[in-house]
Design a protein around this motif. Structure first.
Motif, mmCIF file in Angstrom:
data_model
loop_
_atom_site.group_PDB
_atom_site.id
_atom_site.type_symbol
_atom_site.label_atom_id
_atom_site.label_comp_id
_atom_site.label_asym_id
_atom_site.label_seq_id
_atom_site.Cartn_x
_atom_site.Cartn_y
_atom_site.Cartn_z
ATOM 1 N N SER A 116 0.757 -1.292 0.163
ATOM 2 C CA SER A 116 -0.082 0.137 0.024
ATOM 3 C C SER A 116 0.882 1.313 0.009
ATOM 4 N N TRP A 117 2.089 1.082 0.320
ATOM 5 C CA TRP A 117 2.745 2.226 0.133
ATOM 6 C C TRP A 117 3.971 2.532 -0.731
ATOM 7 N N HIS A 118 4.586 1.249 -0.829
ATOM 8 C CA HIS A 118 6.019 1.014 -1.740
ATOM 9 C C HIS A 118 5.549 0.788 -3.066
ATOM 10 N N GLN A 119 4.648 -0.072 -3.212
ATOM 11 C CA GLN A 119 4.391 -0.525 -4.788
ATOM 12 C C GLN A 119 2.968 -0.617 -4.858
ATOM 13 N N GLN A 120 2.490 0.358 -5.334
ATOM 14 C CA GLN A 120 1.121 0.728 -5.727
ATOM 15 C C GLN A 120 0.745 1.571 -6.796
ATOM 16 N N PRO A 121 -0.126 1.305 -7.596
ATOM 17 C CA PRO A 121 -1.257 0.722 -7.623
ATOM 18 C C PRO A 121 -1.054 -0.610 -8.381
ATOM 19 N N ALA A 122 0.072 -0.715 -9.079
ATOM 20 C CA ALA A 122 0.258 -2.051 -9.908
ATOM 21 C C ALA A 122 1.147 -2.942 -9.260
ATOM 22 N N PRO A 123 0.932 -4.048 -9.044
ATOM 23 C CA PRO A 123 2.144 -5.107 -8.522
ATOM 24 C C PRO A 123 3.157 -4.960 -9.294
ATOM 25 N N MET A 124 4.216 -5.683 -8.702
ATOM 26 C CA MET A 124 5.538 -5.736 -9.374
ATOM 27 C C MET A 124 5.751 -7.107 -9.480
ATOM 28 N N SER A 125 6.590 -7.531 -10.575
ATOM 29 C CA SER A 125 7.000 -8.733 -10.725
ATOM 30 C C SER A 125 8.345 -8.999 -10.355
ATOM 31 N N LEU A 126 8.582 -10.042 -9.426
ATOM 32 C CA LEU A 126 9.964 -10.273 -8.953
ATOM 33 C C LEU A 126 10.329 -11.800 -9.518
ATOM 34 N N SER A 127 11.810 -11.872 -9.535
ATOM 35 C CA SER A 127 12.271 -13.221 -9.591
ATOM 36 C C SER A 127 13.518 -13.410 -8.698
ATOM 37 N N GLY A 128 13.857 -14.753 -8.724
ATOM 38 C CA GLY A 128 14.822 -14.949 -7.749
ATOM 39 C C GLY A 128 15.015 -16.502 -7.650
ATOM 40 N N SER A 129 15.673 -16.910 -6.253
ATOM 41 C CA SER A 129 16.086 -18.199 -5.885
ATOM 42 C C SER A 129 15.882 -18.613 -4.574
ATOM 43 N N ARG A 130 16.011 -19.795 -4.111
ATOM 44 C CA ARG A 130 15.941 -20.118 -2.715
ATOM 45 C C ARG A 130 17.467 -20.360 -2.393
ATOM 46 N N GLY A 131 17.906 -20.262 -1.353
ATOM 47 C CA GLY A 131 19.214 -20.512 -0.620
ATOM 48 C C GLY A 131 19.147 -21.856 0.059
ATOM 49 N N ALA A 132 20.343 -22.509 0.255
ATOM 50 C CA ALA A 132 20.200 -23.702 1.034
ATOM 51 C C ALA A 132 19.989 -23.521 2.449
ATOM 52 N N ASP A 133 20.200 -22.289 2.895
ATOM 53 C CA ASP A 133 20.121 -22.038 4.310
ATOM 54 C C ASP A 133 18.947 -21.305 4.704
ATOM 55 N N ALA A 134 17.698 -21.770 4.006
ATOM 56 C CA ALA A 134 16.518 -21.204 4.230
ATOM 57 C C ALA A 134 16.060 -19.742 3.974
ATOM 58 N N THR A 135 16.966 -19.214 3.041
ATOM 59 C CA THR A 135 16.582 -18.111 2.494
ATOM 60 C C THR A 135 16.097 -17.954 1.114
ATOM 61 N N VAL A 136 15.084 -16.895 1.039
ATOM 62 C CA VAL A 136 14.645 -16.661 -0.229
ATOM 63 C C VAL A 136 15.122 -15.325 -0.691
ATOM 64 N N LYS A 137 15.494 -15.099 -2.087
ATOM 65 C CA LYS A 137 15.965 -13.650 -2.455
ATOM 66 C C LYS A 137 15.185 -13.598 -3.689
ATOM 67 N N LEU A 138 14.388 -12.334 -3.702
ATOM 68 C CA LEU A 138 13.673 -12.143 -4.944
ATOM 69 C C LEU A 138 14.023 -10.522 -5.493
ATOM 70 N N ASP A 139 14.264 -10.394 -6.794
ATOM 71 C CA ASP A 139 14.541 -9.154 -7.233
ATOM 72 C C ASP A 139 13.638 -8.493 -8.358
ATOM 73 N N GLY A 140 13.428 -7.242 -8.420
ATOM 74 C CA GLY A 140 12.426 -6.722 -9.661
ATOM 75 C C GLY A 140 13.206 -5.498 -9.667
ATOM 76 N N SER A 141 12.591 -4.587 -10.854
ATOM 77 C CA SER A 141 13.139 -3.469 -11.354
ATOM 78 C C SER A 141 12.099 -2.376 -11.614
ATOM 79 N N TYR A 142 12.501 -1.208 -11.396
ATOM 80 C CA TYR A 142 11.683 -0.237 -11.766
ATOM 81 C C TYR A 142 12.334 1.106 -12.274
ATOM 82 N N GLY A 143 11.636 1.835 -12.680
ATOM 83 C CA GLY A 143 12.094 3.348 -13.291
ATOM 84 C C GLY A 143 13.510 3.530 -13.275
#
Length: 155
Positions: free
Chosen positions: A79-106
């Motif tokens: 509601s504050w950062h990314q609105q009104p349209a959603p952002m598409s992100l892509s990423g991967s899972r790490g072996a240590d229970a982490t998830v990292k996602l990246d997207g781009s804008y402007g």
């Protein structure tokens, strides 16, 4: 294995927010609910936080597998950062229970969302703004800096 499956449930804690990398974090309470959907093929993370000037805010991330190689796709709105349209992100899972996602804008700017699960009782969601090389200054370096750091415990 479903994404963030050990983190399914309700969470409560704090969220630190800052707009600029040289600003201090303003800390307020925060919550999150992690659920599995579509037979465990999708994970949703609904969260709430508070902006120091604009008050209560909320967001939603829906994550899924993009293939057998461990890559992930996600849709994110806030509601504050990314609105009104959603952002598409892509990423991967790490072996240590982490998830990292990246997207781009402007103009080459980026957004990074990282989930770190420390056991089944602690969950951190960090959101980084990524400054492009051509926007860096002597005072503010190119690359990611934390904008939000949400530290949560099982509710």
């Amino acid at each position: 294995m479903a994404i963030l499956s050990d983190s399914v449930g309700t969470w409560a804690g704090t969220n630190g927010f800052r707009l600029m990398p040289d600003s201090p974090f303003a800390e307020f309470s925060a919550t999150a609910t992690v659920t599995l959907a579509a037979g465990g093929h999708l994970t949703s993370v609904a969260y709430s936080w508070e902006h120091p000037d604009d008050g209560p805010q909320d967001g939603l991330l829906v994550l899924g597998s993009a293939g057998d190689d461990g890559s992930l796709v996600a849709m994110w709105g806030d509601s504050w950062h990314q609105q009104p349209a959603p952002m598409s992100l892509s990423g991967s899972r790490g072996a240590d229970a982490t998830v990292k996602l990246d997207g781009s804008y402007g103009g080459g700017w980026g957004w990074r969302v990282v989930f770190e699960a420390a056991g089944e009782e602690s969950l951190r969601m960090r959101m980084d703004n990524v400054i492009p090389e051509d926007q860096a200054t002597a005072e503010i370096a190119a690359g990611p800096y934390p904008v939000m750091v949400m530290d949560l415990r099982r509710a």
